[in-house]
Design a protein around this motif. Structure first.
Motif, PDB file in Angstrom:
ATOM      1  N   GLU A 261       9.114 -18.042 -26.958  1.00 52.18           N
ATOM      2  CA  GLU A 261       7.982 -18.418 -26.118  1.00 52.18           C
ATOM      3  C   GLU A 261       7.210 -17.183 -25.658  1.00 52.18           C
ATOM      4  N   GLN A 262       7.926 -16.137 -25.323  1.00 52.76           N
ATOM      5  CA  GLN A 262       7.277 -14.895 -24.897  1.00 52.76           C
ATOM      6  C   GLN A 262       6.461 -14.289 -26.042  1.00 52.76           C
ATOM      7  N   LEU A 263       7.029 -14.272 -27.250  1.00 52.30           N
ATOM      8  CA  LEU A 263       6.345 -13.671 -28.391  1.00 52.30           C
ATOM      9  C   LEU A 263       5.136 -14.475 -28.840  1.00 52.30           C
ATOM     10  N   LEU A 264       5.110 -15.758 -28.535  1.00 54.32           N
ATOM     11  CA  LEU A 264       3.993 -16.598 -28.949  1.00 54.32           C
ATOM     12  C   LEU A 264       2.676 -16.214 -28.277  1.00 54.32           C
ATOM     13  N   ARG A 265       2.714 -15.351 -27.295  1.00 49.02           N
ATOM     14  CA  ARG A 265       1.471 -14.922 -26.639  1.00 49.02           C
ATOM     15  C   ARG A 265       0.509 -14.252 -27.619  1.00 49.02           C
ATOM     16  N   PHE A 266       1.056 -13.724 -28.730  1.00 46.95           N
ATOM     17  CA  PHE A 266       0.186 -13.086 -29.722  1.00 46.95           C
ATOM     18  C   PHE A 266      -0.741 -14.094 -30.402  1.00 46.95           C
ATOM     19  N   HIS A 267      -0.295 -15.330 -30.547  1.00 51.77           N
ATOM     20  CA  HIS A 267      -1.056 -16.309 -31.330  1.00 51.77           C
ATOM     21  C   HIS A 267      -2.363 -16.699 -30.650  1.00 51.77           C
ATOM     22  N   PRO A 268      -2.349 -17.184 -29.393  1.00 58.79           N
ATOM     23  CA  PRO A 268      -3.634 -17.454 -28.739  1.00 58.79           C
ATOM     24  C   PRO A 268      -4.463 -16.194 -28.497  1.00 58.79           C
ATOM     25  N   LEU A 269      -3.795 -15.035 -28.442  1.00 58.45           N
ATOM     26  CA  LEU A 269      -4.554 -13.784 -28.341  1.00 58.45           C
ATOM     27  C   LEU A 269      -5.406 -13.587 -29.590  1.00 58.45           C
TER      28      LEU A 269
END
Length: 411
Positions: A261-269
């Motif tokens: 979940e933490q690493l998924l921040r790259f996707h909407p970025l």
């Protein structure tokens, strides 16, 4: 260019058409009881493997990625099962609100359209199997990429699309300090991902190289470097988790559910740079917006239209209307597999009509465990504020006339 002109003409005609029903709605009128008349949903496909063998560029990881039950980019059986669960929940939700009677819907009242990709076509078929079990379901789709103007309109690098203008719009989304500031802001996630990929720090490119935004002549700018690799790699880790792989296989056993979940921040970025900027979203989402306006209007007999596409399509559409959402267990503006951005047309006893935007999707664990969603509130569904048209929590905030004005083509 001819195809793009025809699409723009059709969209202009749809937006200029008279308001459905007896006339334009008045925002000051007493709405009375509201009736759900039509729904359009743009849905991301379900679970798939990586789209190619090389998940990350050379030098980022030497690990062998797990095997999948289907070939690259195809919908998995679990992905199909997850889509059927969504179809069942949607049937209860819209059926309980009077949109459909029991039994098979009348011909033409359900419209299913998908991109040319197998994973979107099969997602639509599986959703339909859950939404109307035992009923005929025809999924319309292009034969190939060259014919897919709705979902892949920018793929052919249309000459009318100004890549320099797109680059400038994208660069304007960067914080003070540019991409370097965004890279530094996500230094913790990049270091975590380097550990998962078994990429030695500090030499690992994830933490040693800069991210870059590269202009294209007639396309979106390319995001390259750590932020782009982070987006692709984190999506792959998510898909491994959703596919139900044992945790010792997900990220080679070096990542937890919370860390995914933490690493998924790259996707909407990445969406913020490649999909949501105004000029890019206006061009990329225009064909889909045209489909939405036409489906909600009087000329279409459809009561529910499902557009099965990709996360990029949903991000484009979100950027077009400046809509924002957050499905539990995901970062803000992430587009989980099977999730959908939708629009409802509702009316009151006077025939005045309004449009509401909503988002619906499964949590990570609902999809990983293939949890039945039923007819209650287990599935995340939220109405969204529509900038320029009020708060969708108030059902009469956005009149049909105002919505079609917002949906009009933009330069």
């Amino acid at each position: 260019m001819k195809r793009i002109f025809l699409l723009s003409t059709a969209l202009l005609a749809a937006c200029a058409a008279p308001a459905p029903g007896t006339g334009a709605a008045s925002p000051a009128a007493a709405p009375g009881p509201l009736k759900l008349e039509k729904v359009v949903m743009l849905m991301r496909h379900g679970i798939r493997p990586p789209t190619k063998a090389a998940v990350v560029p050379p030098g980022y990881s030497d690990e062998r990625w797990p095997d999948w039950p289907v070939d690259y980019g195809l919908l998995t059986p679990r992905g199909g099962a997850g889509a059927r669960l969504l179809g069942e929940s949607d049937r209860f939700w819209f059926g309980d609100r009077g949109l459909f009677p029991d039994g098979c819907p009348a011909a033409g009242t359900i419209v299913l359209k998908a991109s040319y990709k197998q994973r979107t076509i099969d997602t639509a078929r599986n959703w339909a199997a859950g939404f109307m079990p035992g009923c005929a379901a025809d999924v319309a789709h292009p034969a190939g990429a060259d014919d897919d103007a709705i979902f892949h309109g920018l793929d052919g690098a249309p000459p009318s699309f100004d890549g320099k203008r797109a680059y400038d719009a994208s660069l304007a989304e960067a914080p003070e300090g540019g991409l370097a500031a965004d890279t530094e802001r996500h230094r913790g996630e990049l270091t975590l991902l380097a550990k998962v990929l078994n990429c030695a720090v500090p030499a690992c490119p994830l933490v040693a190289e800069p991210s870059r935004l590269i202009a294209q002549p007639h396309d979106r700018p390319d995001l390259e470097g750590p932020l782009d690799v982070g987006s692709t790699a984190s999506q792959t880790l998510l898909l491994e988790y959703l596919e139900g792989m044992p945790m010792e296989q997900v990220g080679w056993g070096r990542v937890s559910r919370a860390e995914i979940e933490q690493l998924l921040r790259f996707h909407p970025l990445k969406f913020r740079y490649a999909n949501r900027p105004g000029y890019i979203a206006a061009a990329a989402a225009a064909p889909i917006v045209g489909e939405i306006v036409a489906a909600l209007g009087d000329t279409s007999p459809a009561r529910l239209t499902l557009l099965a596409g990709h996360d990029t399509n949903v991000a484009d559409l979100g950027g077009f209307f400046d809509l924002h959402w957050q499905v539990p267990s995901y970062p803000a503006d992430e587009v989980p597999p099977g999730s959908a951005l939708g629009f409802e047309l509702v009316s009151n006893a006077k025939g005045e009509r309004y449009v509401r935007a909503f988002y619906r999707g499964q949590t990570m664990d609902q999809l990983r465990n293939l949890e039945p969603l039923g007819r209650g509130d287990a599935l995340f569904r939220r109405y969204l504020p529509i900038p320029g048209c009020g708060n969708s929590a108030e059902a009469t905030a956005c009149t049909w006339t105002a919505f079609t004005r917002l949906a009009a083509p933009r330069g």
